[in-house]
Design a protein around this motif. Structure first.
Motif, PDB file in Angstrom:
ATOM      1  N   VAL A   1       8.733  15.986   2.735  1.00 58.48           N
ATOM      2  CA  VAL A   1       8.184  14.700   2.357  1.00 58.48           C
ATOM      3  C   VAL A   1       7.085  14.887   1.310  1.00 58.48           C
ATOM      4  O   VAL A   1       6.972  14.088   0.395  1.00 58.48           O
ATOM      5  N   ARG A   3       6.902  17.102  -1.024  1.00 59.20           N
ATOM      6  CA  ARG A   3       7.456  17.432  -2.340  1.00 59.20           C
ATOM      7  C   ARG A   3       7.890  16.190  -3.100  1.00 59.20           C
ATOM      8  O   ARG A   3       7.855  16.156  -4.316  1.00 59.20           O
ATOM      9  N   ILE A   4       8.327  15.167  -2.372  1.00 53.51           N
ATOM     10  CA  ILE A   4       8.836  13.980  -3.064  1.00 53.51           C
ATOM     11  C   ILE A   4       7.838  12.828  -3.096  1.00 53.51           C
ATOM     12  O   ILE A   4       8.145  11.770  -3.639  1.00 53.51           O
ATOM     13  N   CYS A  45      13.266   7.069  -1.737  1.00 52.33           N
ATOM     14  CA  CYS A  45      13.247   8.475  -1.309  1.00 52.33           C
ATOM     15  C   CYS A  45      14.463   9.215  -1.840  1.00 52.33           C
ATOM     16  O   CYS A  45      14.362  10.381  -2.244  1.00 52.33           O
ATOM     17  N   LEU A  46      15.618   8.569  -1.853  1.00 49.61           N
ATOM     18  CA  LEU A  46      16.824   9.203  -2.390  1.00 49.61           C
ATOM     19  C   LEU A  46      16.678   9.471  -3.887  1.00 49.61           C
ATOM     20  O   LEU A  46      16.990  10.571  -4.356  1.00 49.61           O
ATOM     21  N   SER A  49      14.203  12.311  -4.331  1.00 51.52           N
ATOM     22  CA  SER A  49      14.805  13.604  -4.007  1.00 51.52           C
ATOM     23  C   SER A  49      15.687  14.087  -5.143  1.00 51.52           C
ATOM     24  O   SER A  49      15.684  15.278  -5.481  1.00 51.52           O
ATOM     25  N   VAL A  52      13.367  15.328  -7.913  1.00 51.43           N
ATOM     26  CA  VAL A  52      12.798  16.635  -7.584  1.00 51.43           C
ATOM     27  C   VAL A  52      13.858  17.716  -7.710  1.00 51.43           C
ATOM     28  O   VAL A  52      13.599  18.811  -8.203  1.00 51.43           O
ATOM     29  N   TRP A  53      15.086  17.432  -7.302  1.00 53.63           N
ATOM     30  CA  TRP A  53      16.178  18.404  -7.392  1.00 53.63           C
ATOM     31  C   TRP A  53      16.486  18.754  -8.847  1.00 53.63           C
ATOM     32  O   TRP A  53      16.714  19.908  -9.187  1.00 53.63           O
ATOM     33  N   ASP A  56      13.318  20.731 -10.366  1.00 53.67           N
ATOM     34  CA  ASP A  56      12.941  22.007  -9.762  1.00 53.67           C
ATOM     35  C   ASP A  56      13.228  23.216 -10.653  1.00 53.67           C
ATOM     36  O   ASP A  56      12.350  24.066 -10.831  1.00 53.67           O
TER      37      ASP A  56
END
Length: 101
Positions: A1, A3-4, A45-46, A49, A52-53, A56
């Motif tokens: 949580v 991280r996002i 949140c999706l 994520s 962030v993906w 990264d």
């Protein structure tokens, strides 16, 4: 949580506006808030994520290059001009990545 969390803060407004365009017009009241908030939060949140993906690998490469720059600066190697140029390239790419419209 954790991280996002920044990505959720950044993307929440865009996700909410996209959902408001998709949903039919309705009256804003407390029941609609209870109905819409969980889905809006889940979509935010999706999206965070996914952001962030995607970011990264870019952030890990930037961390590597900045580590090379720091090591060259700390040890005073002859490669300092190369490390400085590398740092300038990373700074320019970061500026370009965040200011592209």
């Amino acid at each position: 949580v954790e991280r996002i969390s920044l990505a959720v803060l950044v993307l929440h407004e865009r996700v909410e506006l996209a959902l408001l365009r998709i949903l039919p017009p309705y009256e804003w009241d407390l029941m609609m808030l209870f109905y819409q908030f969980p889905s809006t939060f889940a979509w935010a949140c999706l999206a965070a994520s996914l952001l962030v993906w995607v970011a990264d690998p870019l952030s890990s490469n930037a961390a590597y290059f900045l580590g090379v720059l720091q090591a060259a600066a700390l040890h005073g190697h002859w490669r300092m001009p190369i490390a400085g140029a590398l740092g300038g390239v990373v700074a320019m790419l970061s500026y370009w990545a965040f200011n592209v419209s």
